[in-house]
Structures are given as C-alpha cells and as structure tokens.
Write a protein that holds these residues in place. Structure first.
Motif, PDB file in Angstrom:
ATOM      1  N   LEU A 164       0.822  -1.208   0.000  1.00 17.75           N
ATOM      2  CA  LEU A 164       0.000   0.000   0.000  1.00 17.75           C
ATOM      3  C   LEU A 164       0.854   1.255   0.000  1.00 17.75           C
ATOM      4  N   GLU A 165       1.938   1.253   0.753  1.00 17.12           N
ATOM      5  CA  GLU A 165       2.821   2.424   0.762  1.00 17.12           C
ATOM      6  C   GLU A 165       3.413   2.662  -0.609  1.00 17.12           C
ATOM      7  N   ARG A 166       3.781   1.586  -1.291  1.00 16.08           N
ATOM      8  CA  ARG A 166       4.336   1.726  -2.635  1.00 16.08           C
ATOM      9  C   ARG A 166       3.283   2.243  -3.602  1.00 16.08           C
ATOM     10  N   ALA A 167       2.058   1.696  -3.514  1.00 15.09           N
ATOM     11  CA  ALA A 167       0.993   2.115  -4.421  1.00 15.09           C
ATOM     12  C   ALA A 167       0.591   3.556  -4.175  1.00 15.09           C
ATOM     13  N   GLU A 168       0.517   3.980  -2.892  1.00 19.89           N
ATOM     14  CA  GLU A 168       0.089   5.334  -2.579  1.00 19.89           C
ATOM     15  C   GLU A 168       1.080   6.375  -3.081  1.00 19.89           C
ATOM     16  N   ALA A 169       2.324   5.967  -3.285  1.00 22.64           N
ATOM     17  CA  ALA A 169       3.309   6.900  -3.838  1.00 22.64           C
ATOM     18  C   ALA A 169       2.976   7.281  -5.273  1.00 22.64           C
ATOM     19  N   LEU A 170       2.086   6.520  -5.931  1.00 23.26           N
ATOM     20  CA  LEU A 170       1.723   6.801  -7.318  1.00 23.26           C
ATOM     21  C   LEU A 170       0.634   7.862  -7.437  1.00 23.26           C
ATOM     22  N   VAL A 171      -0.035   8.210  -6.330  1.00 20.72           N
ATOM     23  CA  VAL A 171      -1.195   9.082  -6.402  1.00 20.72           C
ATOM     24  C   VAL A 171      -0.894  10.448  -7.012  1.00 20.72           C
ATOM     25  N   PRO A 172       0.202  11.163  -6.635  1.00 19.48           N
ATOM     26  CA  PRO A 172       0.412  12.504  -7.190  1.00 19.48           C
ATOM     27  C   PRO A 172       0.561  12.534  -8.701  1.00 19.48           C
ATOM     28  N   ASP A 173       1.073  11.473  -9.291  1.00 15.99           N
ATOM     29  CA  ASP A 173       1.293  11.451 -10.738  1.00 15.99           C
ATOM     30  C   ASP A 173       0.548  10.279 -11.351  1.00 15.99           C
ATOM     31  N   ALA A 174      -0.069  10.514 -12.485  1.00 18.59           N
ATOM     32  CA  ALA A 174      -0.815   9.450 -13.160  1.00 18.59           C
ATOM     33  C   ALA A 174       0.133   8.357 -13.625  1.00 18.59           C
TER      34      ALA A 174
END
Length: 346
Positions: free
Chosen positions: A294-304
């Motif tokens: 989840l921490e790795r995936a949430e890092a993707l939120v700011p950029d598509a």
C-alpha cells in the motif's frame, strides 16, 4: 522461563486441531463428526483454548459459528502450525521443506489488468509468498472481505466509509484516460467538437470514469455519439481493437495495439483519470505484506500512471499466470515459478 514461554508450553496441539476443524466447518456437529469425537468434548476443548488465549474465538450467527477477529488471527496461526507439523514430517521422512505466506487479493472484474500486475509486482518472485487472486463484483468481494476470506479488495470505485461499515477505503493510484481508435491518417482529432459525430464506446454509467466524461461533455455543451456502453475494461479494449469505434480507455490498457500501430491515441481527455482504491477492513491485525504494498501504491497518487510506467512494469514482470483479459477467479500465483522475466531490456 518467562511468562510467554510458560503460556507456550501449555498450548495444546489438539486444542488447535479441534479449533481448526470447527473454524473451517463453521459448525460444531459437523466438526465433531469429522473428528469422531463427542460434540460436548469438542465444545470443552474450544472453551479451554479460549480461556488460555483470553479471547473469544467464535460468535454465533444463527446456526453457524463465525470467527471473531481474534479467531481469524488464531486460525492463521493454527493453520501455520499445522502446516509446520506436516513440513516437519515431510522434512524428516522425505527430505522436503516447504512454507509460504498466503496473501488473498480480490479485484473487481472491471479493474485494469495493468494496474493489478503493477500492484502485486513487488511480491512476485518471492518463493515464500503464495498469492491468491479473486475476481468478482464489488459487492461479492466486499462480502468476502468482511468475512475475512480476503485481505484486501482493489477497486476502481470508492466505497463510503461510515459508522455502519468497517471499510477503510483509500485512493492509491490513477491513470490518464484517452480517446483511442483506428489510425486517422494524420488528421487531428478536434476535442470536444468531434465527439458529436464520432461513434464512441464508453464505460457503463455506473463507473466513475464514465461519470467524469459525462460531466465534461455537459461543461462543453456537446452530446456525444454513443455506439455502445460496456462495463468491462477487457471488452473496451477488444472493441477498440476490432471495430471502427473510438473507445474511452486509459492508454496503457491498449499498449500493445498502440505500439503496433493498430490503434492511435486521439487525445488524452483533460482532467479525466481512472482511479484505483484499496479497500480493507478496520482491524487490529493487518496482513504483514499489505503495508509495503500500500505504501508503494500510494506513492503513485500525485502522478498518473503513464505509458512509461507501463514499460517499466512490463520489464519487471512480463507475464503472470492467471491474470489476463479473461480472469480466472481463485488462480494461485506462487513465487518465481509463476513469473516469466525478460532476459533483455527494450
């Protein structure tokens, strides 16, 4: 000997065996018949285990015994202990050793396969992890999550959190949505004007992506020409590839067709994204593998998620058995045996 060791020394293997039988059967009578013991004796064994652990392991719902959260945790350990016992016998008698941690993920049937592959990539290739992927409707998966048969549900729709539910829903990624169709021979696509006379294949009206597109059309004052509505991302891909229609899809969904020239990206629709959510149940004990994912995936939120990201994901994991355009619910993926890696970079 400290207090923990004293309690451990009192842990009865038979208590755990009986507990596992009741937990998996959900019924004292059937478990007693399976174990060939009296129901009263089995009930006594369960009460003794609960007293030793200081936690209620079951609650009654009608005629069924349902695991409490403590019961779910105890069952995970009991299953591990039982597996370790089998492993001990196999190791000493047959020279074999085998142990895996199981992570059960549910994904809605309409969810991007590229995103699913990207999400699980960090644990693929780990021989100590067995990954179980289930596909289904959001309602079905939430029911299984609530019953602790899944550790997490991945969705492209948000679920509401309120006092009456135990869900925890967080946005973890998004990807740009585009209009994609057959090559136009160099003619530019005029957005939004060309929406009026271009036959479109759109997601169904209950999707967030479709709702966002409808809002944009209203803002621009255009009525799009809709040829079909589809609630499955794989079918959107097929219609984009095999018809003369223009599909509203994230470009990464049709990455192979874009590379080959079979399809062309007309325009990245402004301010329109497919968003991805991770849904878990509020509980004291979370699966240990989930935090890092989840921490790795949430890092993707700011950029598509971009096409370049998809290239990287394809280099990391080229193919995952059981995860393709025709989902096979319950397919098990285990370590490097289920993953074929590329020997060269693009």
């Amino acid at each position: 000997m400290d207090q923990a060791e004293i309690h451990l020394s009192r842990l009865n293997y038979h208590h755990l065996q009986y507990f596992r039988a009741v937990a998996h059967e959900g019924n004292l009578t059937r478990a007693a018949q399976h174990l060939r013991v009296a129901q009263s004796a089995l009930s006594t064994q369960i009460r003794q285990l609960e007293a030793q652990l200081g936690q209620a392991l079951f609650e009654r719902q009608g005629r069924r015994l349902v695991l409490t959260e403590a019961g779910r945790i105890a069952l995970a350990y009991a299953d591990t202990i039982a597996a370790a016992g089998r492993e001990l016998v196999a190791t000493l008698q047959e020279g074999r050793r085998h142990h895996r941690q199981v992570l059960r993920i549910g994904a809605v049937a309409t969810l991007s396969r590229n995103f699913q592959r990207r999400f699980v990539a960090p644990i693929l290739g780990n021989a100590d992890v067995e990954l179980v992927l289930h596909s289904g409707s959001l309602g079905e998966l939430l029911s299984r999550l609530g019953a602790h048969n899944l550790d997490i549900v991945l969705s492209n729709r948000r679920v509401q959190e309120d006092a009456g539910t135990a869900w925890r829903c967080r946005r973890i990624a998004r990807q740009q949505v585009s209009l994609i169709g057959p090559p136009r021979g160099g003619r530019p696509f005029r957005f939004p004007d060309d929406l009026v006379d271009t036959p479109l294949v759109l997601p169904s009206r209950d999707s967030d992506m479709r709702s966002g597109f409808d809002v944009l059309c209203e803002q621009f004052g255009v009525i799009p020409s809709i040829a079909a509505e589809v609630d499955d991302m794989a079918m959107l891909r097929l219609l984009a590839r095999d018809s003369n229609y223009v599909s509203l899809v994230p470009a990464v969904v049709v990455l192979d067709e874009l590379r080959s020239g079979l399809l062309e990206e007309y325009v990245a629709v402004p301010n329109l994204f497919e968003e991805f959510y991770a849904i878990t149940v509020r509980r004291q004990y979370q699966h240990p593998l989930l935090r890092s994912l989840l921490e790795r995936a949430e890092a993707l939120v700011p950029d598509a998620i971009s096409l370049a990201d998809a290239e990287v994901a394809e280099h990391d994991v080229q193919h995952v058995v059981g995860v393709d355009d025709a989902d096979q619910p319950g397919e098990r993926l285990s370590g490097g045996q289920q993953v074929r890696r590329r020997d060269r970079r693009r």
